[in-house]
Design a protein around this motif. Structure first.
Motif, short mmCIF file in Angstrom:
data_model
loop_
_atom_site.label_atom_id
_atom_site.label_comp_id
_atom_site.label_asym_id
_atom_site.label_seq_id
_atom_site.Cartn_x
_atom_site.Cartn_y
_atom_site.Cartn_z
N ASP A 284 2.77 -2.73 -8.43
CA ASP A 284 2.86 -1.83 -7.28
C ASP A 284 3.41 -0.51 -7.79
O ASP A 284 4.57 -0.43 -8.20
CB ASP A 284 3.80 -2.51 -6.28
CG ASP A 284 4.01 -1.74 -4.98
OD1 ASP A 284 4.18 -0.52 -5.05
OD2 ASP A 284 4.03 -2.39 -3.92
N GLY B 191 2.56 4.79 -4.89
CA GLY B 191 3.37 4.90 -3.66
C GLY B 191 3.27 6.24 -2.95
O GLY B 191 4.18 6.63 -2.22
N ASN C 196 2.45 9.01 -0.21
CA ASN C 196 2.50 8.89 1.24
C ASN C 196 1.40 9.72 1.89
O ASN C 196 1.21 10.88 1.57
CB ASN C 196 3.87 9.33 1.75
CG ASN C 196 4.96 8.45 1.19
OD1 ASN C 196 4.85 7.22 1.23
ND2 ASN C 196 5.99 9.06 0.62
N HIS D 41 6.75 11.38 -7.23
CA HIS D 41 5.65 10.42 -7.41
C HIS D 41 5.09 10.44 -8.83
O HIS D 41 4.36 9.54 -9.21
CB HIS D 41 4.52 10.72 -6.42
CG HIS D 41 4.91 10.47 -5.00
ND1 HIS D 41 5.05 11.48 -4.08
CD2 HIS D 41 5.23 9.32 -4.35
CE1 HIS D 41 5.44 10.96 -2.92
NE2 HIS D 41 5.55 9.66 -3.06
N HIS E 239 -0.48 1.07 -3.17
CA HIS E 239 0.45 0.85 -2.05
C HIS E 239 0.83 2.16 -1.34
O HIS E 239 1.99 2.59 -1.33
CB HIS E 239 1.70 0.12 -2.52
CG HIS E 239 2.45 -0.50 -1.38
ND1 HIS E 239 1.98 -1.58 -0.69
CD2 HIS E 239 3.60 -0.17 -0.78
CE1 HIS E 239 2.80 -1.90 0.26
NE2 HIS E 239 3.81 -1.05 0.25
N TYR F 264 10.21 -0.52 6.98
CA TYR F 264 9.69 -0.44 5.61
C TYR F 264 9.93 -1.77 4.89
O TYR F 264 9.09 -2.24 4.11
CB TYR F 264 10.43 0.72 4.93
CG TYR F 264 10.10 1.02 3.48
CD1 TYR F 264 8.79 1.03 3.01
CD2 TYR F 264 11.14 1.33 2.58
CE1 TYR F 264 8.52 1.34 1.68
CE2 TYR F 264 10.88 1.65 1.26
CZ TYR F 264 9.57 1.64 0.80
OH TYR F 264 9.31 1.95 -0.51
N ASP G 83 7.11 -4.48 3.35
CA ASP G 83 7.10 -5.00 1.98
C ASP G 83 7.06 -6.53 1.98
O ASP G 83 6.43 -7.13 1.10
CB ASP G 83 8.31 -4.47 1.20
CG ASP G 83 7.93 -3.25 0.36
OD1 ASP G 83 6.81 -3.26 -0.20
OD2 ASP G 83 8.72 -2.29 0.29
N TYR H 288 7.38 -3.82 -9.27
CA TYR H 288 7.45 -2.62 -8.43
C TYR H 288 8.00 -1.48 -9.26
O TYR H 288 9.16 -1.51 -9.67
CB TYR H 288 8.38 -2.85 -7.24
CG TYR H 288 7.91 -3.94 -6.29
CD1 TYR H 288 8.18 -5.28 -6.56
CD2 TYR H 288 7.21 -3.62 -5.14
CE1 TYR H 288 7.74 -6.28 -5.70
CE2 TYR H 288 6.77 -4.61 -4.26
CZ TYR H 288 7.04 -5.94 -4.56
OH TYR H 288 6.62 -6.92 -3.71
N VAL I 149 9.22 1.85 -8.95
CA VAL I 149 9.67 2.71 -7.86
C VAL I 149 10.99 3.39 -8.25
O VAL I 149 11.74 2.88 -9.09
CB VAL I 149 9.87 1.88 -6.55
CG1 VAL I 149 10.25 2.77 -5.38
CG2 VAL I 149 8.62 1.07 -6.20
N GLN J 86 15.75 3.21 -4.77
CA GLN J 86 15.29 2.20 -3.80
C GLN J 86 15.70 0.78 -4.22
O GLN J 86 15.20 -0.20 -3.68
CB GLN J 86 13.78 2.29 -3.61
CG GLN J 86 13.36 3.57 -2.92
CD GLN J 86 11.94 3.53 -2.38
OE1 GLN J 86 11.40 2.49 -2.06
NE2 GLN J 86 11.32 4.70 -2.26
N PHE K 211 14.86 -3.07 -2.46
CA PHE K 211 14.14 -4.19 -3.08
C PHE K 211 15.03 -5.43 -3.23
O PHE K 211 14.53 -6.55 -3.13
CB PHE K 211 13.52 -3.75 -4.40
CG PHE K 211 12.26 -2.95 -4.17
CD1 PHE K 211 11.07 -3.58 -3.85
CD2 PHE K 211 12.28 -1.56 -4.20
CE1 PHE K 211 9.91 -2.84 -3.58
CE2 PHE K 211 11.14 -0.82 -3.94
CZ PHE K 211 9.94 -1.46 -3.63
N1 ARG Z 1 5.86 5.25 -0.37
C1 ARG Z 1 7.15 4.97 -0.91
C2 ARG Z 1 7.90 6.28 -1.15
O1 ARG Z 1 7.30 7.33 -1.33
C3 ARG Z 1 7.08 4.21 -2.19
C4 ARG Z 1 6.46 2.83 -2.09
C5 ARG Z 1 6.96 1.91 -3.15
N2 ARG Z 1 6.42 0.59 -3.08
C6 ARG Z 1 6.78 -0.34 -2.19
N3 ARG Z 1 6.18 -1.51 -2.21
N4 ARG Z 1 7.74 -0.13 -1.33
O2 ARG Z 1 9.11 6.25 -1.19
#
Ligand code: ARG
Length: 582
Positions: free
Chosen positions: A117, A120, A122, A131, A157, A323, A327, A345, A347, A351, A355
Motif C-alpha cells: 500500500d 496514497g 488524495n 506524497h 490506495h 479513516y 483501513d 504500508y 506511509v 501515521q 496503524f
Molecule cells: N491518503 C493518505 C494521506 O495522504 C495516505 C494513505 C495511506 N494508506 C493507508 N492505507 N492509510 O495521508
C-alpha cells in the motif's frame, strides 16, 4: 545460490573439517585490506565453546584453509582474526561466472504474496511533497522484493472517501447551485451531465473550502452531511463525487507516470466501502465494539503500553466512517480478494499511531490469520535547506509538480549542449530531475528526515543521481566503442582497484538482502555509489580501449560490462531512468 553465499558455505565446511561447528558463519569484508580481503572472526566465539585459546583455533582453521588452493595470504591478526585472500585466478573465475549468468549474483527468497500500500494520493487535492516519499520508497521496495522472488501487488490506495470530498462537493454546490447533481427532481443519466470544473479548479477549490470550514461551523456541518450522503450513495451527490474522482485520478496518474511509478491496483478507500457491512458484522459478532458518546469504538490499549493508546474510532456519532475503519475494511477486502501473506504500508512516519490502532483492532477481530504480517513502513520528512518541511517561496505547501519543475531548473544547467541535441534537452532535463529527486530521497535511511538541496543533489560530482547517470552513460559508451574487442572472461588484474571492484560486485546479494530486511533503500543507494566511484577510479587509472595486453583488456571490458549491468539493474530498481546522453 549466489556465489558469495556459496563461498561462505564452503568456508563453513572447511571450519567444520578443522573440527569446529559454527551455526552462523559470516564472512566479513576485512577491515584491514592490507592483511586480507575477507575476515573470519569466529575463533573468539569458538574459544568459549571449545574452551581453547582463540589463537589455537585460528591456527587449526588456517591449516585447513591452506589445503584449499583458492585461498592465499592466510594470516592471523590480533587474538585470532583470520584474514583470507582469494587468488587472482579464483577471483577472476568468479567474476566470469557472474558475467555469464547474472542470477548467480542474487539470492532468491521463497515466494510469498505481498500487498504493498503506497502512494496514497488524495482525490481533488494536488499531490504534494509528502506524497513523493511514499511513491519513491514504495515503488523501489516493490521492485526490490520482486527481484528477490516475492509476488508484490502495488495498490495506490487513493484517498477518495473522507471529509475533503464532502468539502469539495459542498463548494462546487455553492458555486454552481443549479447543476443537475443538486436537483432532487432530476431523473436523467448523470454520466451525461457536464461538470464545469477542471483539475486546476479542484486544486484551488479544496484549499479554499478547507480554510472556510475552519472558520465557519455551519459550512463544516454542511460538508459533513454531504460526506454522509456520498458514503451512503445518495443519488446526485454520489454521481458528482464519482465525476470528481475521475477528473482527479487522470491528473494523479500523470504525476505518478512522471515518477516512473506504476500501480497494479488503482483502488481507493471508497472501494473498501462495500466491506463495511461485513466488517461491522464481524466486529459485532466478536463483541469488540463499544459505545461511547454515541460513537462506536474499539479498545486497543494493552497492559504493556507505555505511551497513550486511544481507542479506535469505528463509527462517528454522526454516522460517518473514519479513516481507521476504512483501513480495517481494506484489510478485509484484501483478504477476501487477494489473501496475501503480508500487507505493507509505506506511509509517513507520523501515521504510526494510526496503524498501531488499525493493526491491533484487526488482530482483535482476527480479520486476518495471525501469521499474516501487517507491517508499517514509516518514512521521515523531506525538508528544505532551512530545515523545515519543503515549502513554496511564500510559505505554502509545495505541490509535487512544482517541486519537479524547480529541480528541472537546476538539471537543465547540467546538460552538455554539445552532446544533447536541442529538441531532446527538455526531456533529458526532466529525466535527470527525477533521478536527482529519487536518489536524494532514497539515500538516507527511510525513517530519518533529510534536507533536500536541489543544487547540491543535481551536481554531476558527488553522491547524486546525475553522477550515477553520467557515469553509467560513460560505461555504455565505452562498451560501444569497444564492441569489436574481446570480452567475456576475467583472467588478469593489474591493480588493487580492480580487485576491490570485483569484491564489491560479489557483495551485491548481501546488500539486496539487507535492504529488503530493513525495508529501506539506503544500502542500495550507498552501494551503487561505491561501485560507481570505484569503477571511475579504475577507469581513470587505465586506458582501456588502447591497452596492448589483450588478456588485460578483455578482463577490463568484462568488468565494465558487469558493473554497467548492475548499475542498470539497480537504477531500474530505484525507478530511475537513464537517458541516452546527457
Ligand atoms: N491518503 C493518505 C494521506 O495522504 C495516505 C494513505 C495511506 N494508506 C493507508 N492505507 N492509510 O495521508
Amino acid at each position: 545460490m549466489s556465489i558469495i553465499r556459496e563461498l561462505n558455505n564452503d568456508i563453513k565446511k572447511i571450519v567444520e573439517n578443522a573440527g569446529y561447528k559454527v551455526e552462523n558463519l559470516i564472512l566479513q569484508p576485512s577491515g584491514r585490506r592490507d592483511l586480507g580481503q575477507f575476515q573470519l572472526n569466529d575463533a573468539m566465539n569458538l574459544a568459549k565453546i571449545y574452551k581453547k585459546s582463540p589463537r589455537v583455533i585460528a591456527e587449526d582453521i588456517v591449516k585447513e584453509l591452506e589445503k584449499d588452493t583458492r585461498f592465499t595470504n592466510l594470516n592471523i591478526a590480533g587474538p585470532g582474526f583470520i584474514n583470507i585472500k582469494l587468488t587472482d585466478e579464483y577471483l577472476g573465475s568468479l567474476l566470469t561466472k557472474i558475467y555469464e549468468d547474472k542470477s548467480l549474483n542474487i539470492d532468491k527468497r521463497e515466494k510469498k504474496t505481498v500487498v504493498l500500500d503506497y502512494g496514497g494520493a488524495n482525490v481533488a487535492k494536488a499531490l504534494h511533497v509528502g506524497h513523493l516519499r511514499s511513491a519513491n520508497i514504495g515503488e523501489a521496495l516493490k521492485r526490490l522484493a520482486r527481484t528477490l522472488g516475492y509476488e508484490v501487488i502495488g495498490d495506490a490506495h487513493l484517498g477518495d472517501y473522507g471529509r475533503p470530498l464532502g468539502l469539495v462537493i459542498l463548494e462546487i454546490k455553492k458555486r454552481y447551485p443549479n447543476l443537475a447533481y443538486f436537483d432532487e427532481n432530476y431523473t436523467g443519466d448523470y454520466s451525461e451531465v457536464e461538470l464545469p470544473v477542471t483539475n486546476k479548479d479542484l486544486e484551488e477549490i479544496y484549499p479554499y473550502a478547507s480554510t472556510k470550514s475552519k472558520e465557519d461551523e455551519e459550512y463544516l456541518e454542511e460538508a459533513r452531511e454531504i460526506t454522509f450522503k456520498v458514503q451512503n450513495h445518495d443519488r446526485g451527490y454520489y454521481d458528482l463525487w464519482k465525476k470528481v474522482v475521475e477528473i482527479s485520478k487522470a491528473d494523479i496518474k500523470q504525476v505518478y507516470d512522471m515518477l516512473n511509478v506504476d500501480f497494479d491496483l488503482w483502488l481507493g478507500e471508497s472501494d473498501a466501502a462495500e466491506y463495511i457491512a461485513d466488517l461491522t458484522k464481524i466486529y459485532e459478532e466478536k463483541n469488540v465494539l463499544k459505545e461511547s458518546e454515541g460513537a462506536l469504538i474499539v479498545e486497543v490499549k494493552e497492559d504493556e503500553d507505555t505511551s497513550p493508546m486511544p481507542p479506535l474510532l469505528f463509527k462517528r456519532s454522526n454516522g460517518t466512517i473514519s479513516y481507521e475503519t476504512t483501513d480495517l475494511a481494506t484489510i478485509l477486502q484484501r483478504k477476501e480478494e487477494i489473501n496475501p501473506d503480508e500487507i505493507w504500508y509505506c506511509v509517513d512516519a507520523r501515521q504510526e499511531l494510526h496503524f498501531d490502532q488499525v493493526f491491533r483492532a484487526a488482530r482483535k477481530a482476527k480479520l486476518v490469520d495471525d501469521k499474516v504480517n501487517l507491517e508499517f513502513i514509516g518514512f521521515g520528512t523531506m525538508n528544505g535547506t532551512d530545515g523545515k518541511p519543503f515549502k513554496t517561496r511564500d510559505g505554502g505547501v509545495m505541490s509535487l509538480k512544482d517541486l519537479i519543475s524547480l529541480v528541472e531548473e537546476e538539471t537543465r544547467k547540467r546538460i552538455n549542449p554539445d552532446t544533447v541535441e536541442e529538441a531532446k534537452r527538455e526531456s533529458v532535463a526532466k529525466t535527470i530531475a527525477i533521478a536527482t529527486l529519487k536518489y536524494a530521497d532514497l539515500l538516507p535511511f527511510r525513517g530519518t528526515d533529510y534536507i533536500f538541496d536541489p543544487e547540491k543533489f543535481s551536481d554531476l560530482d558527488g553522491k547524486t543521481g546525475p553522477y550515477l547517470l553520467y557515469s553509467t552513460i560513460r560505461m555504455k559508451s565505452l562498451l560501444e566503442k569497444g564492441a569489436h574487442l574481446k570480452i567475456g572472461e576475467i583472467t588478469k588484474f593489474k591493480t588493487e582497484t580492480e580487485k576491490e571492484l570485483s569484491l564489491t560486485i560479489l557483495r551485491l546479494p548481501i546488500i539486496l538482502d539487507k535492504a529488503l530486511d530493513s525495508k529501506s533503500l539506503n544500502d542500495i543507494t550507498e552501494y551503487i555509489y561505491k561501485l560507481t566511484s570505484l569503477y571511475n577510479k579504475f577507469y581513470s587509472e587505465n586506458k582501456i580501449l588502447t591497452e596492448e595486453d589483450e588478456e588485460l583488456q578483455k578482463s577490463w571490458l568484462t568488468l565494465t560490462k558487469i558493473v554497467y549491468d548492475i548499475n542498470i539493474m539497480l537504477l531500474d530498481m530505484l525507478a530511475i531512468k537513464v537517458p541516452e546522453k546527457m
